[in-house]
Enzyme design. Structure first.
Site, PDB file in Angstrom:
ATOM      1  N   ASP A 390     -31.219  11.681  39.074  1.00 26.02           N
ATOM      2  CA  ASP A 390     -32.247  11.711  38.038  1.00 26.02           C
ATOM      3  C   ASP A 390     -32.422  10.277  37.523  1.00 26.02           C
ATOM      4  O   ASP A 390     -31.599   9.398  37.817  1.00 26.02           O
ATOM      5  CB  ASP A 390     -31.795  12.659  36.921  1.00 26.02           C
ATOM      6  N   THR A 392     -34.051   9.333  33.892  1.00 29.96           N
ATOM      7  CA  THR A 392     -33.871   9.221  32.452  1.00 29.96           C
ATOM      8  C   THR A 392     -32.510   9.760  32.022  1.00 29.96           C
ATOM      9  O   THR A 392     -32.178  10.912  32.269  1.00 29.96           O
ATOM     10  CB  THR A 392     -34.984   9.980  31.711  1.00 29.96           C
ATOM     11  N   LYS A 533     -50.117  15.969  22.416  1.00 33.22           N
ATOM     12  CA  LYS A 533     -49.517  14.829  23.116  1.00 33.22           C
ATOM     13  C   LYS A 533     -48.897  15.348  24.405  1.00 33.22           C
ATOM     14  O   LYS A 533     -48.482  16.510  24.480  1.00 33.22           O
ATOM     15  CB  LYS A 533     -48.475  14.123  22.255  1.00 33.22           C
ATOM     16  N   ARG A 565     -42.229   4.305  29.649  1.00 32.59           N
ATOM     17  CA  ARG A 565     -42.615   5.716  29.641  1.00 32.59           C
ATOM     18  C   ARG A 565     -43.861   5.867  28.774  1.00 32.59           C
ATOM     19  O   ARG A 565     -43.917   5.358  27.657  1.00 32.59           O
ATOM     20  CB  ARG A 565     -41.484   6.573  29.068  1.00 32.59           C
ATOM     21  N   ASP A 761     -28.168  14.247  33.980  1.00 31.89           N
ATOM     22  CA  ASP A 761     -27.573  14.333  32.644  1.00 31.89           C
ATOM     23  C   ASP A 761     -28.182  15.420  31.774  1.00 31.89           C
ATOM     24  O   ASP A 761     -27.698  15.664  30.667  1.00 31.89           O
ATOM     25  CB  ASP A 761     -27.743  12.986  31.922  1.00 31.89           C
TER      26      ASP A 761
END
Length: 1093
Positions: A390, A392, A533, A565, A761
């Site tokens: 992964d 992030t 958003k 990001r 994570d």
């Protein structure tokens, strides 16, 4: 009551609050995680142990030994070790189960306050029934799954800690259902109603139910319930005076209870190879038994009956022909070491402890040690082919910092790199620029953040998402602060002025929608607005007609190139009648119990359209320390990397360059696989595949990039071509992928017989981690979900280098030696027995007595090899400096049919040496059988002491004690037995040790047995050294080697891998930038080229 009875057939349950109607229909709150009880322990444990083929095999052998006519040795030789092994395993199971019982007892007997029939009383947690009202106080543990009915907060809010459930450390907000608002605390004792909910499941993120309170508490309307209206078992009530709720799931039917289960055991590559070798030895044993049994029967008929001293009867029973073959079966049964599994279990537990004890993998920043949850697969860490990671929180710190933004086409923060210090933006806020204020309003309101006040009066934000936390803090820094939330009323401080907004509805974020929205009402003006958003691809297509979005697209591209990001913010004003019409549909969707998530998404789509785009936010997520160096080192070790992320393509590509996943141009090359239609995706895939075939002959770092949409098309329609691309590429970047797609990619690579390590994570990485051969979780800011689901947990990504190169490599090396040595020692004694049969009329007579055989397997040969867990062929520093040598383990060079054949040949040679020297030294001395047996056994013990010494690379005090102390113990034990008048060995050892011929025979056995093996080893290390030999010599001489050159497997043949795919394959492939392939993870085709400095 009838409705409740029907609920089971309709997959629903009806929970009657504060009533006994549900009591007899569902289980109480008694928790039981035990596997056994007093009555079923013995039969159940034996059944589980005898499900293994090897245990059944040894039980059959032990039973045959009870037949005195055929057994060449005492039954104790097999029954003793077998009972010991079963006893050890059963004791471990019993101890684990007893500990589970103690934990269950503690939870079941905990006292809780419960309201039954309007009366509040203290009872044990196990006596709670479905429908009871449970009363909790601050810091109490939730005993079962509850639907919240009331709290001490006037707004009906409470805070729960869910770390024990999902590993997330931030407090979660839970609210009472709208139907319970305004009910006084003293009336909660008398509340009545019914909850319509699904049957128990293990989804801790979802609870689709409805509540209907009976008069006089409400007007009997349905009230939708979600997971936010619940408190689940094992959570803790925090920062709230009291809370009460109705029990809906109890005992083992809670969501946590349903989540418990034994994970499927993972089979390592070493275990798979050992199984294959065991099967080969078993077949060899059958051949030996058939050949010798037939020869024995023939000799008995031709020669034995002629000998007067044999006394064979002229006619025997019907089973006479089976006696000699069965004797040889019992004699040869020790070819398969009975103690191998126990030995492997012991050393694997030690490997796991080494990981837990490693202080160099301790994260001092978060006080997090490394931990091995799965103790059975450490050696697989030494054979990793692919790492799927992964981004992030795994490669990055998950510490979000607001850096830049674009509002209505104006870029802020581009010059300084920090929009919060941009004078232009600060001035726009000060002058109440409408676009800027609305932009900041979305940042502050459109989220799930809860503001709380600390003791010194400052505001602390409780956020479940690091992105939301960064946005709210950035808005507060720009003087638009979210200061309080009172029920549905939000208090905003804008340049000192207080603004109030009422939240009417929240359209929650999902991975499918990739956006969230809130419908709020301005309490001053009465206007109703929608604030949204989300990802740019989820928001920009919803822009109102006529709005120019080119600047926003440019901003997304620009920020992505910087590795930031991005989120897109939008809004629109709603008319009262439009909102009311939509709200009724939304309420209907929220109250459905069937496919609620899909119906909610459809209703949300009706409102989230024709939006006015406000701007783009750019958030920085810094790389963790040591990430580029770790990836670069592991790539040198021959491990291939795939990055699987939910971020957009440009952001992921930029991070990949920074992480050393790929090299920048011109050394590196990225192949894009994208498109909106199947034809476009097919075309880009063909181009990428063609380019990859051409560039495999060039020393160029080539990787492919694919987004989630294209990946879905590829996996469904072009799986074979994509598989070839995966084989050819060392690196891949998969963007915008869902958790299920991550798991699919792991499964795809596993199908090619690669060893896959997945690391992540967050909760969205759990599927990928569980699907992989080895799952590694990082204890990060997204909680401990990944760490708890993984086989190993570490504090930072950089520790992965040590986990693989040090712990993985050492574990593989040690396990390879231990398993092959175990077969060697068993084959050695068995071959001696076979040779002896040729001078004993092929009768299946045993040379060794029962005590010696049992001691040989259990004591004499076990302890020296167990301390091999301390052996290191190279120092940790050398291993880390030269990661290229990892390819030896990765290619299965130390445990495969060829290396096993070497050990097999060694055992045959040593057996021949021991037998011939013993026979020539003692057979013509009119020695007793016991003397001959002891000389042969002594030769075996001495040989094995020198074999272990020769194979040991680094000596420690425990190893010396185990090797030479074990040799001394052999003589001590046999002197004791020789001193017993009742022993078969009475005075044997004393007589032998006084004879010079005994010591000469031992010396000759060691010299002849070890000499040729040592000479071959010297010749190989001198004239055909491997990279490991070179490094070992350098360490012994105190030299430092800067480079080993290219330590890579021979060029692999792709034809065998890709042939089933029916895809044209290039003939010439360079080994430099290609992943390892094989027919199996331990195939010998992964050989290492000879290397020189």
């Amino acid at each position: 009551m009838s409705g409740s009875l029907d609920s089971r057939s309709t997959m629903k349950r009806y929970v009657y609050i504060n009533d006994d109607l549900s009591k007899d229909l569902y289980c109480d709150n008694h928790i039981s995680n035990r596997k056994y009880n007093v009555l079923n322990f013995l039969p159940k444990n034996l059944w589980e142990q005898f499900r293994r083929f090897m245990n059944i095999y040894f039980l059959l052998i032990a039973c045959l030994e009870l037949w005195s006519l055929i057994t060449p040795v005492s039954p104790a030789t097999t029954w003793g070790p077998l009972i010991l092994i079963f006893a050890v395993s059963a004791t471990k199971e019993a101890w684990d189960d007893y500990n589970r019982y103690l934990l269950d007892k503690q939870a079941n007997e905990k006292e809780v306050w419960v309201v039954k029939q309007g009366v509040k009383k203290l009872i044990q947690a196990q006596d709670i029934h479905v429908g009871d009202i449970v009363w909790l106080h601050e810091n109490d543990e939730v005993p079962c799954d509850l639907v919240l009915l009331g709290t001490s907060d006037i707004q009906g809010v409470c805070y729960v800690e869910t770390a024990a459930l999902d590993g997330e450390t931030d407090l979660k907000t839970r609210v009472i259902p709208s139907a319970c608002a305004g009910i006084a605390s003293e009336m909660l004792h008398k509340i009545k109603g019914v909850i319509e909910c699904p049957n128990p499941d293990n989804d801790i993120r979802r609870f689709d139910a409805n509540l209907r309170l009976f008069p006089p508490f409400t007007d009997n309307d349905l009230c939708p319930l979600t997971i936010n209206n619940t408190m689940l078992q094992s959570c803790y009530l925090r920062n709230t005076g009291w809370a009460c709720g109705a029990a809906v799931y109890t005992g083992n039917e809670t969501k946590l209870g349903m989540s418990r289960g034994v994970p499927e055991p993972k089979l390592t590559a070493v275990d798979a190879m050992i199984d294959k070798l065991t099967q080969a030895i078993f077949l060899f044993q059958i051949v030996v038994v058939v050949v010798l049994g037939t020869a024995g029967n023939v000799w008995k008929e031709i020669e034995a009956r002629k000998q007067w001293y044999v006394l064979y009867p002229n006619e025997g029973p019907w089973y006479e022909l089976l006696v000699i073959p069965l004797r040889f079966e019992l004699l040869c049964s020790i070819m398969i070491p009975i103690s191998l599994k126990v030995s492997l279990d012991i050393v694997k537990s030690l490997y796991a402890n080494f990981i837990d004890w490693d202080q160099e993998m301790y994260d001092h920043e978060t006080s997090t040690p490394s931990h091995a949850t799965n103790t059975a697969i450490s050696e697989d860490l030494g054979q990793v082919d692919y790492i799927l990671t992964d981004k992030t929180g795994t490669l990055t710190e998950n510490k979000m910092i607001f850096r830049r933004c674009c509002i209505n086409g104006i870029f802020y923060g581009n010059e300084s790199g920090d929009a919060l210090k941009d004078p232009l933006l600060i001035n726009a806020v000060a002058t109440n620029s409408p676009d800027v204020i609305l932009f900041l309003m979305v940042m502050a309101i459109c989220n799930t953040v809860i503001p709380t006040k600390s003791k010194n009066g400052s505001i602390i934000y409780k956020a479940q998402s690091q992105d939301e936390d960064a946005l709210v803090r950035a808005a507060a820094h720009l003087h638009l602060a979210f200061v309080n939330k009172s029920g549905n009323i939000l208090e905003i401080n804008l340049n000192g002025a207080v603004l109030l907004y009422e939240i009417l509805e929240t359209l929650e974020f999902t991975y499918e929608r990739k956006r969230m929205s809130v419908v709020v009402k301005n309490c001053q003006t009465g206007k109703i607005i929608l604030l949204s958003k989300g990802a740019d691809e989820a928001i920009l297509p919803l822009a109102c007609s006529g709005q120019q979005i080119g600047a926003f697209v440019e901003a997304v591209e620009q920020y992505s190139q910087l590795g930031l990001r991005t989120l897109c913010l939008a809004w629109r004003e709603l008319k009262e009648d439009e909102y009311q019409e939509w709200s009724s549909l939304f309420k209907e969707a929220k109250t459905t119990l069937v496919d609620r998530e899909r119906r909610l998404a459809e209703v949300c789509q009706r409102l989230e359209n024709n939006l006015e785009i406000l701007g783009i936010t750019a958030i920085e997520d810094r790389l963790q320390d040591g990430v580029p160096e770790t990836i670069e080192t592991l790539r040198k070790a021959g491990i291939n990397f795939w990055m699987l992320t939910g971020d957009k393509q440009n952001t992921a590509m930029q991070i990949a360059v920074l992480c050393h996943f790929i090299s920048p141009e011109p050394k590196g090359q990225l192949l894009l696989i994208n498109g909106q239609t199947e034809d476009e995706v097919s075309s880009s895939l063909k181009k990428a595949l063609l380019t990859m075939r051409i560039t495999t002959s060039e020393p160029k770092d080539v990787a492919f990039v694919v987004d989630g949409w294209a990946l879905e098309i590829v996996l469904n329609n072009y799986r074979e071509a994509f598989t070839e691309l995966a084989i050819l590429s060392r690196t891949a970047i998969c963007c915008r992928v869902t958790p299920s797609q991550k798991a699919q990619l792991v499964k795809l690579l596993k199908s090619l017989d690669y060893r896959i390590l997945a690391i992540g994570d967050g909760g969205n990485d759990v599927k990928m981690i569980q699907q992989a051969d080895i799952g590694v979780g990082i204890s990060g800011r997204e909680g401990l979900q990944a760490a708890r689901a993984a086989d190993y947990s570490i504090g930072k990504f950089r520790f992965l280098k040590r986990l693989i190169l040090v712990h993985g490599r050492y574990s593989y090396n040690r396990t390879a030696f231990l398993s092959q040595y175990s077969f060697y020692k068993s084959l050695l004694i068995c071959f001696i027995q076979i040779f002896f049969s040729f001078i004993s009329g092929i009768s299946g007579t045993s040379l060794f007595n029962s005590v010696s055989l049992m001691a040989y397997n259990v004591f004499y040969t076990s302890f020296p090899v167990l301390v091999s867990v301390l052996d290191k062929d190279l120092s940790e520093r050398t291993v880390m400096q030269h990661p290229e040598i990892f390819s030896y383990c990765q290619a299965g060079r130390l445990l495969n049919p060829i290396t096993f054949a070497g050990w097999f040949g060694r055992s045959l040679f040593h057996a021949l040496v021991v037998f011939l020297i013993t026979i020539h030294a003692y057979a013509y001395e009119k020695s007793e059988m016991e003397e001959l047996s002891m000389v042969a056994l002594s030769g075996c013990i001495w040989l094995q002491a020198f074999v272990v010494t020769m194979e040991t690379n680094s000596f420690t005090v425990p190893q010396h004690l185990a090797i030479w102390g074990n040799l001394a113990a052999f003589y001590v034990i046999n002197f004791i037995f020789s001193a017993l008048p009742t022993s078969e060995m009475y005075m044997i050892m004393f007589q032998l040790c006084r004879q010079p011929s005994y010591w000469i025979a031992i010396f000759m056995t060691v010299a002849v047995g070890i000499g040729p093996v040592l000479a071959l080893k010297y010749f190989r290390c001198t004239y055909r050294p491997t990279a490991i030999d070179i490094l070992q010599q350098a360490e012994h001489m105190g030299r430092r080697i800067l480079s080993l050159g290219n330590v890579n497997p021979h060029p692999r043949s792709l034809d065998e891998e890709v042939a089933p795919l029916a895809i044209t394959q290039p003939k010439n492939c360079s080994p430099v930038y290609e992943p390892l392939l094989s027919d199996s993870p331990t195939a010998t085709s992964r050989s290492i080229c000879n290397n020189s400095i």
